[in-house]
Scaffold this motif. Structure first.
Motif, PDB file in Angstrom:
ATOM      1  N   VAL A   1     -11.614 -42.902 -16.542  1.00  0.00           N
ATOM      2  CA  VAL A   1     -12.360 -44.304 -17.002  1.00  0.00           C
ATOM      3  C   VAL A   1     -11.092 -45.227 -17.411  1.00  0.00           C
ATOM      4  CG1 VAL A   1     -14.645 -43.609 -16.929  1.00  0.00           C
ATOM      5  CG2 VAL A   1     -12.932 -43.364 -19.006  1.00  0.00           C
ATOM      6  N   GLU A   2      -9.831 -44.794 -17.508  1.00  0.00           N
ATOM      7  CA  GLU A   2      -8.799 -45.408 -18.035  1.00  0.00           C
ATOM      8  C   GLU A   2      -8.775 -46.699 -17.629  1.00  0.00           C
ATOM      9  OE1 GLU A   2      -6.142 -43.824 -19.794  1.00  0.00           O
ATOM     10  OE2 GLU A   2      -5.367 -45.814 -20.066  1.00  0.00           O
ATOM     11  N   GLY A   3      -8.914 -47.765 -18.300  1.00  0.00           N
ATOM     12  CA  GLY A   3      -8.807 -49.111 -18.190  1.00  0.00           C
ATOM     13  C   GLY A   3     -10.254 -49.931 -17.952  1.00  0.00           C
ATOM     14  N   MET A   4     -11.158 -48.948 -18.025  1.00  0.00           N
ATOM     15  CA  MET A   4     -12.629 -49.475 -17.581  1.00  0.00           C
ATOM     16  C   MET A   4     -13.347 -49.715 -18.923  1.00  0.00           C
ATOM     17  SD  MET A   4     -13.692 -46.782 -14.379  1.00  0.00           S
ATOM     18  CE  MET A   4     -12.568 -46.735 -13.003  1.00  0.00           C
ATOM     19  N   LEU A   5     -12.923 -49.192 -19.926  1.00  0.00           N
ATOM     20  CA  LEU A   5     -13.576 -49.185 -21.077  1.00  0.00           C
ATOM     21  C   LEU A   5     -12.772 -50.065 -22.381  1.00  0.00           C
ATOM     22  CD1 LEU A   5     -14.860 -45.589 -21.514  1.00  0.00           C
ATOM     23  CD2 LEU A   5     -16.151 -47.536 -20.976  1.00  0.00           C
ATOM     24  N   PRO A   6     -13.394 -50.860 -23.171  1.00  0.00           N
ATOM     25  CA  PRO A   6     -14.835 -50.635 -23.423  1.00  0.00           C
ATOM     26  C   PRO A   6     -15.512 -51.849 -22.482  1.00  0.00           C
ATOM     27  CG  PRO A   6     -13.504 -52.210 -25.074  1.00  0.00           C
ATOM     28  CD  PRO A   6     -12.526 -51.435 -24.216  1.00  0.00           C
ATOM     29  N   ILE A   7     -16.681 -51.560 -22.605  1.00  0.00           N
ATOM     30  CA  ILE A   7     -17.722 -52.427 -21.491  1.00  0.00           C
ATOM     31  C   ILE A   7     -17.936 -53.445 -22.534  1.00  0.00           C
ATOM     32  CG2 ILE A   7     -20.029 -52.787 -20.704  1.00  0.00           C
ATOM     33  CD1 ILE A   7     -19.660 -49.595 -20.036  1.00  0.00           C
ATOM     34  N   THR A   8     -17.842 -55.023 -22.133  1.00  0.00           N
ATOM     35  CA  THR A   8     -18.292 -55.819 -22.991  1.00  0.00           C
ATOM     36  C   THR A   8     -19.152 -56.689 -22.315  1.00  0.00           C
ATOM     37  OG1 THR A   8     -16.479 -57.497 -21.884  1.00  0.00           O
ATOM     38  CG2 THR A   8     -15.620 -56.076 -23.892  1.00  0.00           C
ATOM     39  N   ARG A   9     -19.753 -57.537 -22.802  1.00  0.00           N
ATOM     40  CA  ARG A   9     -20.771 -58.635 -22.568  1.00  0.00           C
ATOM     41  C   ARG A   9     -20.269 -59.285 -21.171  1.00  0.00           C
ATOM     42  NH1 ARG A   9     -22.315 -63.941 -25.442  1.00  0.00           N
ATOM     43  NH2 ARG A   9     -20.571 -64.556 -24.144  1.00  0.00           N
ATOM     44  N   ASP A  10     -19.188 -59.658 -21.314  1.00  0.00           N
ATOM     45  CA  ASP A  10     -18.719 -60.534 -19.986  1.00  0.00           C
ATOM     46  C   ASP A  10     -17.989 -59.627 -18.998  1.00  0.00           C
ATOM     47  OD1 ASP A  10     -19.445 -63.034 -21.120  1.00  0.00           O
ATOM     48  OD2 ASP A  10     -17.687 -62.698 -22.502  1.00  0.00           O
ATOM     49  N   ASN A  11     -17.822 -58.277 -19.199  1.00  0.00           N
ATOM     50  CA  ASN A  11     -17.043 -57.465 -18.221  1.00  0.00           C
ATOM     51  C   ASN A  11     -17.660 -56.036 -18.342  1.00  0.00           C
ATOM     52  OD1 ASN A  11     -15.177 -56.570 -16.685  1.00  0.00           O
ATOM     53  ND2 ASN A  11     -13.303 -56.411 -18.170  1.00  0.00           N
ATOM     54  N   ASN A  12     -18.103 -55.713 -17.078  1.00  0.00           N
ATOM     55  CA  ASN A  12     -18.549 -54.237 -17.077  1.00  0.00           C
ATOM     56  C   ASN A  12     -17.956 -53.869 -15.720  1.00  0.00           C
ATOM     57  OD1 ASN A  12     -19.930 -51.898 -16.369  1.00  0.00           O
ATOM     58  ND2 ASN A  12     -21.925 -52.887 -17.106  1.00  0.00           N
ATOM     59  N   SER A  13     -16.787 -53.052 -15.962  1.00  0.00           N
ATOM     60  CA  SER A  13     -16.257 -52.869 -14.510  1.00  0.00           C
ATOM     61  C   SER A  13     -16.779 -51.692 -13.964  1.00  0.00           C
ATOM     62  CB  SER A  13     -14.584 -52.486 -15.011  1.00  0.00           C
ATOM     63  OG  SER A  13     -14.696 -51.707 -16.271  1.00  0.00           O
ATOM     64  N   CYS A  14     -17.966 -51.040 -14.655  1.00  0.00           N
ATOM     65  CA  CYS A  14     -18.278 -50.095 -13.940  1.00  0.00           C
ATOM     66  C   CYS A  14     -19.276 -50.406 -12.846  1.00  0.00           C
ATOM     67  CB  CYS A  14     -19.465 -48.942 -14.898  1.00  0.00           C
ATOM     68  SG  CYS A  14     -18.795 -48.775 -16.314  1.00  0.00           S
ATOM     69  N   LEU A  15     -19.840 -51.610 -12.849  1.00  0.00           N
ATOM     70  CA  LEU A  15     -20.924 -52.342 -11.925  1.00  0.00           C
ATOM     71  C   LEU A  15     -19.918 -52.920 -10.654  1.00  0.00           C
ATOM     72  CD1 LEU A  15     -23.482 -54.033 -14.271  1.00  0.00           C
ATOM     73  CD2 LEU A  15     -23.807 -52.333 -12.721  1.00  0.00           C
ATOM     74  N   ALA A  16     -18.703 -52.937 -10.999  1.00  0.00           N
ATOM     75  CA  ALA A  16     -17.844 -53.379  -9.756  1.00  0.00           C
ATOM     76  C   ALA A  16     -17.924 -52.306  -8.691  1.00  0.00           C
ATOM     77  CB  ALA A  16     -16.458 -53.806 -10.285  1.00  0.00           C
ATOM     78  N   CYS A  17     -18.206 -51.417  -9.067  1.00  0.00           N
ATOM     79  CA  CYS A  17     -18.195 -50.332  -8.153  1.00  0.00           C
ATOM     80  C   CYS A  17     -19.876 -49.469  -7.961  1.00  0.00           C
ATOM     81  CB  CYS A  17     -17.395 -49.034  -8.170  1.00  0.00           C
ATOM     82  SG  CYS A  17     -15.658 -49.519  -8.039  1.00  0.00           S
ATOM     83  N   HIS A  18     -20.407 -49.621  -8.900  1.00  0.00           N
ATOM     84  CA  HIS A  18     -21.690 -48.849  -8.993  1.00  0.00           C
ATOM     85  C   HIS A  18     -22.877 -49.979  -8.652  1.00  0.00           C
ATOM     86  CE1 HIS A  18     -20.503 -44.746  -9.790  1.00  0.00           C
ATOM     87  NE2 HIS A  18     -19.586 -45.382 -10.645  1.00  0.00           N
ATOM     88  N   ASP A  19     -22.697 -51.250  -8.669  1.00  0.00           N
ATOM     89  CA  ASP A  19     -23.836 -52.224  -8.351  1.00  0.00           C
ATOM     90  C   ASP A  19     -24.317 -51.725  -7.046  1.00  0.00           C
ATOM     91  OD1 ASP A  19     -25.127 -54.526  -7.202  1.00  0.00           O
ATOM     92  OD2 ASP A  19     -24.516 -55.377  -9.058  1.00  0.00           O
ATOM     93  N   PRO A  20     -25.610 -51.569  -6.726  1.00  0.00           N
ATOM     94  CA  PRO A  20     -26.054 -51.146  -5.591  1.00  0.00           C
ATOM     95  C   PRO A  20     -25.596 -52.034  -4.461  1.00  0.00           C
ATOM     96  CG  PRO A  20     -27.846 -51.257  -7.084  1.00  0.00           C
ATOM     97  CD  PRO A  20     -26.537 -51.705  -7.721  1.00  0.00           C
ATOM     98  N   MET A  21     -25.272 -53.154  -4.588  1.00  0.00           N
ATOM     99  CA  MET A  21     -24.655 -54.155  -3.772  1.00  0.00           C
ATOM    100  C   MET A  21     -23.343 -53.657  -3.060  1.00  0.00           C
ATOM    101  SD  MET A  21     -26.949 -56.721  -3.597  1.00  0.00           S
ATOM    102  CE  MET A  21     -26.471 -58.511  -3.366  1.00  0.00           C
ATOM    103  N   VAL A  22     -22.376 -53.093  -3.780  1.00  0.00           N
ATOM    104  CA  VAL A  22     -21.291 -52.791  -3.405  1.00  0.00           C
ATOM    105  C   VAL A  22     -20.966 -51.178  -3.261  1.00  0.00           C
ATOM    106  CG1 VAL A  22     -19.923 -54.643  -4.213  1.00  0.00           C
ATOM    107  CG2 VAL A  22     -20.472 -52.988  -5.834  1.00  0.00           C
ATOM    108  N   ALA A  23     -21.994 -50.460  -3.835  1.00  0.00           N
ATOM    109  CA  ALA A  23     -21.698 -49.006  -4.293  1.00  0.00           C
ATOM    110  C   ALA A  23     -21.497 -48.247  -2.947  1.00  0.00           C
ATOM    111  CB  ALA A  23     -22.947 -48.349  -4.802  1.00  0.00           C
ATOM    112  N   GLU A  24     -22.179 -48.634  -1.765  1.00  0.00           N
ATOM    113  CA  GLU A  24     -22.137 -47.848  -0.597  1.00  0.00           C
ATOM    114  C   GLU A  24     -20.802 -48.073   0.117  1.00  0.00           C
ATOM    115  OE1 GLU A  24     -24.518 -47.301   3.765  1.00  0.00           O
ATOM    116  OE2 GLU A  24     -25.135 -48.717   2.444  1.00  0.00           O
TER     117      GLU A  24
END
Ligand code: HEC
Ligand code: HEC
Length: 202
Positions: free
Chosen positions: A80-103
């Motif tokens: 998770v290098e470079g993905m944390l911390p999660i802030t109000r304006d930036n959640n990099s986890c969702l860049a890949c895990h959002d159901p719209m993009v995950a697949e």
């Protein structure tokens, strides 16, 4: 405390069994040895715990870890290098895990449970009684779990790393004997919390 005769005899017998049991097996430990570590409990300055060592395999190349039990939050198998911390304006986890993009990136999509709020709508009526989900209830009353769908990931779930953690490669101090039982065939690799949410609730 009052004992009847039978209880007293049983208690004495058990105590005697424990005392002789320890003496026979020789499994007594000194105060310095009673911790899980192999060094003297009083030697703080010379004791170094194992280093935390998270996996360094990049997202997309790691192997998912089997769930610890049914509907357990999965561990993060990738770096998770470079993905944390999660802030109000930036959640990099969702860049890949959002159901719209995950697949598209072969990441597990955030489940339906994360697109919902489970907080019951709670108000006080004119008589000062508690109204939850439109029903007057006692303060401690059990209600069917509330479910309010959200368009995207609920803000209650925004901080992914509050529940999902990476796994450190260390030898466990005590072997884990826990053996989970999964009720569905794919429970080891998938969750179904939303379908089982109200199990056991009257
Ligand atoms: C660059 C895309 C990407 C980003 C960013 C990313 N992940 Fe992942 N994640 C993946 C992929 C792909 C997998 C599947 C395993 C693999 O291929 O490495 C995965 C697997 C997981 C899993 C295991 C899922 C399962 O089914 O067991 C969890 C939990 C997870 N990620 C959480 C996170 C969290 C929390 C963050 C933010 C700190 C994050 N991920 C950021 C791509 C990403
Ligand atoms: C309050 C704790 C909590 C937070 C915060 C949270 N999760 Fe989860 N997550 C869980 C639990 C518990 C499960 C397993 C049960 C379920 O599906 O709800 C889970 C399951 C998952 C799964 C596996 C889905 C599947 O189909 O098997 C993924 C992927 C995931 N979460 C990603 C995320 C991401 C990304 C975030 C941040 C946007 C996040 N989670 C925030 C607790 C949490």
């Amino acid at each position: 405390m009052m004992f009847d005769k039978k209880t007293l005899i049983t208690t004495v017998a058990i105590a005697a069994f424990i005392v002789t049991g320890c003496a026979v097996s020789g499994s007594t430990y000194s105060e310095e040895e009673i911790g899980l570590r192999k060094t003297n409990l009083y030697s703080e300055n010379t004791t170094n715990p194992d280093k935390t060592s998270y996996g360094k395999v990049a997202a997309g190349e790691s192997k998912v870890i089997a769930r610890a039990f049914e509907n357990a939050p999965p561990m993060i198998p990738h770096d998770v290098e470079g993905m944390l911390p999660i802030t109000r304006d930036n959640n990099s986890c969702l860049a890949c895990h959002d159901p719209m993009v995950a697949e598209a990136v072969k990441a597990t999509p955030t489940p339906k449970s994360h697109m919902a709020s489970f907080r019951p709508l709670t108000t006080l009526d004119a008589n000062g009684q508690i109204v939850k989900e439109g029903k007057v209830v006692d303060n401690t009353a059990d209600i069917k779990t509330a479910l309010h769908k959200r368009d995207g990931v609920s803000m209650e779930r925004f901080n992914c790393s509050a529940c999902h953690a990476p796994q450190s490669n260390n030898e466990p101090l005590v072997k884990n004997e826990f053996a989970p039982e999964f009720r569905s065939a794919n429970g080891k690799s998938q969750s179904n919390l939303l379908d089982t949410l109200n199990e056991g609730v009257q």
